[in-house]
Design a protein around this motif. Structure first.
Motif, PDB file in Angstrom:
ATOM      1  N   ILE A  64       5.242   5.636 -11.010  1.00 57.23           N
ATOM      2  CA  ILE A  64       4.898   5.134 -12.314  1.00 57.23           C
ATOM      3  C   ILE A  64       4.392   3.642 -11.904  1.00 57.23           C
ATOM      4  O   ILE A  64       4.976   2.890 -10.962  1.00 57.23           O
ATOM      5  N   LEU A  65       3.218   2.895 -12.479  1.00 58.05           N
ATOM      6  CA  LEU A  65       2.778   1.673 -12.291  1.00 58.05           C
ATOM      7  C   LEU A  65       2.995   0.903 -13.647  1.00 58.05           C
ATOM      8  O   LEU A  65       2.651   1.376 -14.592  1.00 58.05           O
ATOM      9  N   VAL A  66       3.719  -0.151 -13.358  1.00 59.29           N
ATOM     10  CA  VAL A  66       4.257  -1.016 -14.511  1.00 59.29           C
ATOM     11  C   VAL A  66       3.254  -2.318 -14.090  1.00 59.29           C
ATOM     12  O   VAL A  66       3.251  -2.921 -13.133  1.00 59.29           O
TER      13      VAL A  66
ATOM     14  N   VAL B 249      -0.202  -4.818  -5.751  1.00 61.55           N
ATOM     15  CA  VAL B 249       0.893  -3.498  -6.180  1.00 61.55           C
ATOM     16  C   VAL B 249       2.044  -3.599  -5.243  1.00 61.55           C
ATOM     17  O   VAL B 249       1.836  -3.827  -4.107  1.00 61.55           O
ATOM     18  N   HIS B 250       3.230  -3.647  -5.973  1.00 61.89           N
ATOM     19  CA  HIS B 250       4.445  -3.693  -4.945  1.00 61.89           C
ATOM     20  C   HIS B 250       5.250  -2.363  -5.477  1.00 61.89           C
ATOM     21  O   HIS B 250       5.357  -2.174  -6.559  1.00 61.89           O
ATOM     22  N   HIS B 251       5.906  -1.847  -4.297  1.00 59.94           N
ATOM     23  CA  HIS B 251       6.912  -0.584  -4.701  1.00 59.94           C
ATOM     24  C   HIS B 251       8.276  -1.138  -4.796  1.00 59.94           C
ATOM     25  O   HIS B 251       8.839  -2.000  -3.993  1.00 59.94           O
ATOM     26  N   LEU B 252       8.644  -1.070  -6.039  1.00 63.31           N
ATOM     27  CA  LEU B 252      10.277  -1.204  -6.178  1.00 63.31           C
ATOM     28  C   LEU B 252      11.241  -0.353  -5.663  1.00 63.31           C
ATOM     29  O   LEU B 252      11.723   0.530  -6.248  1.00 63.31           O
ATOM     30  N   GLU B 253      11.437  -0.503  -4.231  1.00 59.12           N
ATOM     31  CA  GLU B 253      12.189   0.577  -3.437  1.00 59.12           C
ATOM     32  C   GLU B 253      13.414   0.602  -3.765  1.00 59.12           C
ATOM     33  O   GLU B 253      14.049   1.721  -3.920  1.00 59.12           O
TER      34      GLU B 253
ATOM     35  N   GLY C 257      16.491   7.850  -8.312  1.00 62.32           N
ATOM     36  CA  GLY C 257      16.344   8.836  -7.561  1.00 62.32           C
ATOM     37  C   GLY C 257      15.322   9.833  -8.278  1.00 62.32           C
ATOM     38  O   GLY C 257      15.132  11.097  -7.857  1.00 62.32           O
ATOM     39  N   GLY C 258      14.622   9.224  -9.257  1.00 64.83           N
ATOM     40  CA  GLY C 258      13.401  10.055  -9.803  1.00 64.83           C
ATOM     41  C   GLY C 258      12.111   9.589  -9.577  1.00 64.83           C
ATOM     42  O   GLY C 258      11.777   9.653  -8.264  1.00 64.83           O
ATOM     43  N   ALA C 259      11.129   9.241 -10.333  1.00 64.41           N
ATOM     44  CA  ALA C 259       9.939   8.941 -10.033  1.00 64.41           C
ATOM     45  C   ALA C 259       9.924   7.649  -9.245  1.00 64.41           C
ATOM     46  O   ALA C 259      10.684   6.679  -9.612  1.00 64.41           O
ATOM     47  N   GLY C 260       8.888   7.418  -8.549  1.00 62.36           N
ATOM     48  CA  GLY C 260       8.728   6.067  -7.898  1.00 62.36           C
ATOM     49  C   GLY C 260       8.077   4.962  -8.836  1.00 62.36           C
ATOM     50  O   GLY C 260       7.386   5.137  -9.431  1.00 62.36           O
ATOM     51  N   LEU C 261       8.631   3.963  -8.538  1.00 65.26           N
ATOM     52  CA  LEU C 261       8.242   2.541  -9.560  1.00 65.26           C
ATOM     53  C   LEU C 261       7.585   1.747  -8.611  1.00 65.26           C
ATOM     54  O   LEU C 261       8.027   1.141  -7.535  1.00 65.26           O
ATOM     55  N   TYR C 262       6.357   1.143  -9.183  1.00 62.62           N
ATOM     56  CA  TYR C 262       5.378   0.128  -8.637  1.00 62.62           C
ATOM     57  C   TYR C 262       4.925  -0.797  -9.736  1.00 62.62           C
ATOM     58  O   TYR C 262       5.202  -0.521 -10.940  1.00 62.62           O
TER      59      TYR C 262
END
Length: 410
Positions: A383-385, A69-73, A80-85
């Motif tokens: 959010i996990l995609v 699982v990787h964070h799309l930093e 600037g909203g929810a974090g995307l992973y």
């Protein structure tokens, strides 16, 4: 956050292969014994420690699991909203989640004494994965593929042939995934004595949807544990996947179906527009019907037959959806959204340039919606995609499309 009591997978499907109002076995009656044989063989091996050990060994050695699982930093910071992973299923051997159930089917075929695997493919990812699994276990392989897709993703066709598979172009109808499925099912009905149908998604008559879901559940099991580790014990607020048949979606959802606080999202291909024949958004515009041996939701024309479909992503150009996905939508556990061809292609380029990751066009639909979702959510949410596949197969197509519009210059 351990699960307790009866789980979703324990409850569904029922003894007749139904997920609520959807599923069952709607194949011709003379094929009933074939499906009974498969169901019995699968029930026997699914609880076998030897089978599980062999499957885990292949997943580690051939596939390269676990995937991270990787964070799309960068994109998360831009929004600037929810974090995307993202769950990096693109890092599997052969480049997509499909190999998760292909190696399972190969092992099952060998245990059943079958010598051959038969399947359909759209974008070619399933075909390449199956050819790789067949080669690993010394099985023959026959892959049916729409003639349109054969021309569109010729690199994957070459890989299948290199791995020893026989590729059968299907020129009837729209010559895409639905017709490839028709052709593969027909071939299996004639060769079932020595061959096993390694279906490409969580579709078809029971027990196929259950088998695919179970083999794909490794995605959700890994993702759940990895996310809890990354966040110090917090689950994602949203889990997002692209949906056609539903194999990658059920794979990642399986880790969170029993967590009501986690919102599940299915993203369908809106194609060029919402007009009939210009999209493949089955859950959005379809109605109950039967397709490829199961009761589900189907895009239908005025005569009740499967509708013409269109998507820039070959793997999503299908007029149906798996019965379990249909049930999850009907019960309200799953929300449904869409992404257009244009939005998917733009997201393909954005993720490549912002994160150094080239997602498949199928996965780009899920990412496009997730980026929209993130922009409207607070930074405290995550959010996990499921990044279900890599986009090597799509690069030439996207470059040609975008260069024609003057987008990629500089």
């Amino acid at each position: 956050m351990p699960h307790s009591g009866s789980t979703h997978a324990d409850r569904f499907p029922d003894a007749d292969g139904y997920y609520g109002d959807f599923g069952g076995n709607h194949w011709p009656p003379h094929l009933g014994p074939v499906l009974d044989e498969l169901a019995g063989a699968y029930e026997e091996i699914r609880s076998s420690p030897d089978f599980r050990r062999e499957l885990d060994t292949v997943r580690t050695g051939l596939q390269g699991r676990p995937t991270p699982v990787h964070h799309l930093e960068n994109i998360s910071d831009e929004i600037g909203g929810a974090g995307l992973y993202v769950k990096r299923e693109d890092l599997n051997h052969t480049g997509a989640h499909k190999i998760n159930h292909c190696v399972g089917f190969a092992l099952l075929a060998r245990r059943m004494g079958k010598r051959k695997l038969i399947a359909e493919t759209g974008a070619g990812q399933h075909g390449v994965a199956l050819a790789s699994a067949a080669a690993r276990f010394g099985l023959d392989c026959e892959v049916h593929m729409g003639a349109v897709d054969v021309d569109k993703v010729d690199a994957n066709v070459g890989l299948m042939r290199l791995l020893g598979a026989r590729v059968v172009p299907v020129a009837s109808g729209q010559a895409t995934l639905k017709e490839a499925s028709d052709s593969a099912l027909h071939a299996y009905s004639e060769q079932h004595g020595h061959a096993l149908y390694a279906i490409g998604s969580a579709i078809g008559p029971h027990p196929f949807p259950m088998i695919v879901r179970d083999f794909q559940s490794v995605v959700g099991q890994e993702a759940r544990a990895q996310f809890l580790s990354i966040t110090g014990g917090t689950l994602p607020d949203h889990v997002v996947a692209c949906v056609a048949g539903g194999s990658n979606a059920l794979g990642v959802y399986s880790g969170f179906l029993d967590d009501p606080e986690v919102a599940l999202h299915a993203v369908e291909p809106l194609g060029r527009s919402a007009r009939p024949g210009q999209h493949a958004a089955t859950l959005t515009f379809g109605r109950p019907g039967t397709l490829h041996g199961a009761r589900s939701v189907v895009l239908q024309d005025d005569g009740g037959g499967p509708s013409t479909v269109l998507s820039v992503a070959s793997g999503l150009a299908y007029p149906g959806v798996g019965p379990e996905i249909a049930m999850l939508r009907a019960t309200g556990r799953l929300s449904v959204d869409t992404a257009s061809d244009e939005e998917a292609v733009a997201t393909f380029v954005r993720v490549a340039r912002s994160e150094g990751i080239v997602p498949a066009l199928e996965s780009s639909h899920a990412l496009a919606f997730a980026i929209r979702l993130a922009a409207g959510r607070p930074p405290t949410e995550r959010i996990l995609v499921n990044l279900s596949g890599r986009g090597d197969k799509d690069v030439d197509f996207v470059l040609a499309r975008q260069d024609g519009g003057g987008v990629l210059g500089g």
